[in-house]
Design an enzyme around this catalytic site. Structure first.
Site, PDB file in Angstrom:
ATOM      1  N   ALA A  69      -2.807  -1.184  -2.438  1.00 23.33           N
ATOM      2  CA  ALA A  69      -3.838  -0.773  -1.492  1.00 23.33           C
ATOM      3  C   ALA A  69      -5.189  -1.193  -2.050  1.00 23.33           C
ATOM      4  O   ALA A  69      -5.381  -1.229  -3.275  1.00 23.33           O
ATOM      5  CB  ALA A  69      -3.786   0.735  -1.308  1.00 23.33           C
ATOM      6  N   GLY A 112       0.571  -0.094  -3.339  1.00 22.01           N
ATOM      7  CA  GLY A 112       0.878  -0.243  -1.912  1.00 22.01           C
ATOM      8  C   GLY A 112       1.627  -1.529  -1.593  1.00 22.01           C
ATOM      9  O   GLY A 112       2.327  -1.605  -0.586  1.00 22.01           O
ATOM     10  N   GLU A 115       5.097  -0.618  -2.279  1.00 22.48           N
ATOM     11  CA  GLU A 115       5.508   0.300  -1.200  1.00 22.48           C
ATOM     12  C   GLU A 115       5.754  -0.461   0.106  1.00 22.48           C
ATOM     13  O   GLU A 115       6.612  -0.072   0.899  1.00 22.48           O
ATOM     14  CB  GLU A 115       4.436   1.377  -1.020  1.00 22.48           C
ATOM     15  CG  GLU A 115       4.427   2.336  -2.212  1.00 22.48           C
ATOM     16  CD  GLU A 115       3.177   3.201  -2.274  1.00 22.48           C
ATOM     17  OE1 GLU A 115       2.059   2.636  -2.194  1.00 22.48           O
ATOM     18  OE2 GLU A 115       3.312   4.420  -2.388  1.00 22.48           O
ATOM     19  N   GLU A 135      -0.646   3.504  -9.888  1.00 19.14           N
ATOM     20  CA  GLU A 135      -1.682   4.428  -9.412  1.00 19.14           C
ATOM     21  C   GLU A 135      -2.107   5.418 -10.486  1.00 19.14           C
ATOM     22  O   GLU A 135      -3.239   5.906 -10.478  1.00 19.14           O
ATOM     23  CB  GLU A 135      -1.191   5.199  -8.170  1.00 19.14           C
ATOM     24  CG  GLU A 135      -1.068   4.368  -6.909  1.00 19.14           C
ATOM     25  CD  GLU A 135       0.271   3.658  -6.749  1.00 19.14           C
ATOM     26  OE1 GLU A 135       1.060   3.607  -7.724  1.00 19.14           O
ATOM     27  OE2 GLU A 135       0.527   3.143  -5.656  1.00 19.14           O
TER      28      GLU A 135
HETATM   29  N1  CAA Z   1      -7.670  -3.510  -4.636  1.00 17.31           N
HETATM   30  C1  CAA Z   1      -8.799  -4.237  -4.517  1.00 17.31           C
HETATM   31  N2  CAA Z   1      -9.053  -5.355  -5.225  1.00 17.31           N
HETATM   32  C2  CAA Z   1      -8.103  -5.737  -6.117  1.00 17.31           C
HETATM   33  C3  CAA Z   1      -6.909  -5.025  -6.304  1.00 17.31           C
HETATM   34  C4  CAA Z   1      -6.709  -3.858  -5.505  1.00 17.31           C
HETATM   35  N3  CAA Z   1      -5.550  -3.125  -5.569  1.00 17.31           N
HETATM   36  N4  CAA Z   1      -6.177  -5.643  -7.262  1.00 17.31           N
HETATM   37  C5  CAA Z   1      -6.898  -6.719  -7.644  1.00 17.31           C
HETATM   38  N5  CAA Z   1      -8.050  -6.780  -6.959  1.00 17.31           N
HETATM   39  C6  CAA Z   1      -9.122  -7.770  -7.073  1.00 17.31           C
HETATM   40  C7  CAA Z   1      -9.922  -7.572  -8.346  1.00 17.31           C
HETATM   41  O1  CAA Z   1     -10.907  -6.572  -8.170  1.00 17.31           O
HETATM   42  C8  CAA Z   1     -10.516  -8.960  -8.539  1.00 17.31           C
HETATM   43  O2  CAA Z   1     -11.587  -9.108  -7.658  1.00 17.31           O
HETATM   44  P1  CAA Z   1     -12.995  -9.693  -8.206  1.00 17.31           P
HETATM   45  O3  CAA Z   1     -12.670 -11.109  -8.613  1.00 17.31           O
HETATM   46  O4  CAA Z   1     -13.903  -9.597  -7.024  1.00 17.31           O
HETATM   47  O5  CAA Z   1     -13.394  -8.831  -9.356  1.00 17.31           O
HETATM   48  C9  CAA Z   1      -9.390  -9.879  -8.028  1.00 17.31           C
HETATM   49  O6  CAA Z   1      -8.548  -9.060  -7.198  1.00 17.31           O
HETATM   50  C10 CAA Z   1      -8.542 -10.438  -9.140  1.00 17.31           C
HETATM   51  O7  CAA Z   1      -8.066  -9.362  -9.931  1.00 17.31           O
HETATM   52  P2  CAA Z   1      -8.158  -9.326 -11.531  1.00 17.31           P
HETATM   53  O8  CAA Z   1      -9.349 -10.088 -12.000  1.00 17.31           O
HETATM   54  O9  CAA Z   1      -8.022  -7.910 -11.962  1.00 17.31           O
HETATM   55  O10 CAA Z   1      -6.832 -10.169 -11.896  1.00 17.31           O
HETATM   56  P3  CAA Z   1      -5.966 -10.065 -13.222  1.00 17.31           P
HETATM   57  O11 CAA Z   1      -5.009 -11.208 -13.147  1.00 17.31           O
HETATM   58  O12 CAA Z   1      -6.808  -9.926 -14.415  1.00 17.31           O
HETATM   59  O13 CAA Z   1      -5.127  -8.678 -13.072  1.00 17.31           O
HETATM   60  C11 CAA Z   1      -3.804  -7.041 -11.888  1.00 17.31           C
HETATM   61  C12 CAA Z   1      -4.163  -8.533 -12.070  1.00 17.31           C
HETATM   62  C13 CAA Z   1      -3.049  -6.531 -13.120  1.00 17.31           C
HETATM   63  C14 CAA Z   1      -2.876  -6.958 -10.685  1.00 17.31           C
HETATM   64  C15 CAA Z   1      -5.081  -6.210 -11.698  1.00 17.31           C
HETATM   65  O14 CAA Z   1      -5.868  -6.827 -10.679  1.00 17.31           O
HETATM   66  C16 CAA Z   1      -4.850  -4.786 -11.271  1.00 17.31           C
HETATM   67  O15 CAA Z   1      -4.455  -3.979 -12.093  1.00 17.31           O
HETATM   68  N6  CAA Z   1      -5.062  -4.470  -9.987  1.00 17.31           N
HETATM   69  C17 CAA Z   1      -4.942  -3.133  -9.467  1.00 17.31           C
HETATM   70  C18 CAA Z   1      -3.489  -2.747  -9.266  1.00 17.31           C
HETATM   71  C19 CAA Z   1      -3.401  -1.322  -8.749  1.00 17.31           C
HETATM   72  O16 CAA Z   1      -3.886  -0.391  -9.362  1.00 17.31           O
HETATM   73  N7  CAA Z   1      -2.734  -1.148  -7.598  1.00 17.31           N
HETATM   74  C20 CAA Z   1      -2.589   0.143  -6.978  1.00 17.31           C
HETATM   75  C21 CAA Z   1      -3.674   0.339  -5.950  1.00 17.31           C
HETATM   76  S1  CAA Z   1      -3.741   2.005  -5.342  1.00 17.31           S
HETATM   77  C22 CAA Z   1      -2.483   2.101  -4.212  1.00 17.31           C
HETATM   78  O17 CAA Z   1      -1.807   1.137  -3.905  1.00 17.31           O
HETATM   79  C23 CAA Z   1      -2.293   3.458  -3.603  1.00 17.31           C
HETATM   80  C24 CAA Z   1      -1.153   3.608  -2.664  1.00 17.31           C
HETATM   81  O18 CAA Z   1      -0.094   4.003  -3.022  1.00 17.31           O
HETATM   82  C25 CAA Z   1      -1.339   3.340  -1.226  1.00 17.31           C
END
Ligand code: CAA
Length: 261
Positions: A69, A112, A115, A135
């Site tokens: 998400a 998400g 999911e 999360e």
């Molecule tokens: N939401 C919004 N933006 C996201 C994102 C997310 N879930 N995941 C990655 N991005 C964005 C980053 O902010 C970044 O944007 P910018 O270049 O503008 O800064 C871009 O995508 C590239 O990401 P990274 O630079 O972080 O890439 P990486 O290769 O270094 O890392 C990753 C990859 C490990 C997937 C890391 O991006 C990460 O940990 N992302 C978040 C994953 C996460 O926590 N997901 C759960 C979300 S909450 C949810 O889903 C709730 C639910 O149950 C509904």
């Protein structure tokens, strides 16, 4: 066939009898916001109603099916905002799609995104797929079905580690735990998913839809209720032309010609 000009965040196309929906937010690793989920559901609904499509495939890119998400979409929301916002409900809307939906997953499949794959009927994973519910790292728990659907898929022990300690599952682990149907090389996982969707599209359409419905009911109702529903749907299929055709074709040793009625 959905009209591509209606969408900003997804790419839709038809490959034979497979309806393909590709999440297309590369700058955000295909993070899912309301607009993307709304477009995705709308495209699936159009394919669901199309006579020349029998099965759908949702995919992302080789690098990311979806990183979850969109955190930027939620970061400042209050609890009441999250309750009122029509956001996590989108994942549940996949239940309203009658034809099977296959997730073709490569790279990040987190939160998400995981999911979303879990809400599909089957998963074809590339060797690089990484499944997780991270999360916990941002102070919450999975909110779009992860605690329930992941637990049904992989069991309590693994689900606890995934959700409480950010354990990531490799494609091979996902296959071993029964989360994924198959694992293919990165170069061919999408073709394999499309091929599977086209094979299913050649099957008796009403039986495919009812089979999907009753298998998914196995996660919703008691065994007695599920068996009751199965018997009713099995009997109901004897009212279709396809049942008469299928059984006649087998006896006459010829391929069946399905009509979808
Ligand atoms: N939401 C919004 N933006 C996201 C994102 C997310 N879930 N995941 C990655 N991005 C964005 C980053 O902010 C970044 O944007 P910018 O270049 O503008 O800064 C871009 O995508 C590239 O990401 P990274 O630079 O972080 O890439 P990486 O290769 O270094 O890392 C990753 C990859 C490990 C997937 C890391 O991006 C990460 O940990 N992302 C978040 C994953 C996460 O926590 N997901 C759960 C979300 S909450 C949810 O889903 C709730 C639910 O149950 C509904």
């Amino acid at each position: 066939m959905p009209n591509q000009t209606s969408y900003k965040n997804i790419i839709v196309q038809q490959e034979g009898k497979a309806g393909l929906v590709q999440i297309n937010r590369p700058d955000a690793l295909n993070a899912l916001n309301s607009e993307t989920m709304s477009e995705l559901i709308a495209a699936l609904q159009i394919f669901d109603a199309a006579d020349d499509v029998g099965c759908m495939v949702i995919t992302g890119s080789q690098k990311a099916f979806s990183a979850g998400a969109d955190i930027k979409h939620m970061a400042n929301a209050s609890a009441v905002d999250m309750m009122n916002m029509e956001f996590v409900e989108y994942w549940d809307r996949l239940k309203t799609i009658r034809k099977p939906v296959i997730a073709a997953v490569s790279g990040w499949c987190l939160g998400g995104g995981c999911e979303l794959a879990l809400a599909c009927d089957m998963i074809v994973a590339s060797e690089s797929a990484k499944f997780g519910q991270p999360e916990i790292n941002i102070g919450v728990i999975p909110g779009a079905g992860g605690t329930q659907r992941l637990t049904h898929a992989v069991g309590k022990a693994v689900a606890m580690e995934v959700a409480l300690n950010d354990r990531r599952l490799t494609a091979q682990e996902a296959l071993n735990y029964g989360l994924a149907n198959r694992v293919a090389p990165v170069e061919s996982y999408l073709d394999e998913a499309i091929q599977l969707a086209n094979q299913i599209s050649e099957r008796a359409p009403v039986a495919v839809q009812l089979g999907k419905e009753v298998i998914n009911q196995a996660f919703e109702v008691s065994l007695t209720e599920g068996l009751h529903l199965e018997r009713r749907l099995f009997a109901m299929l004897f009212s279709t032309e396809d049942q008469k055709e299928g059984m006649a074709a087998l006896i006459e040793k010829r391929p069946a010609e399905w009509k979808g009625r």
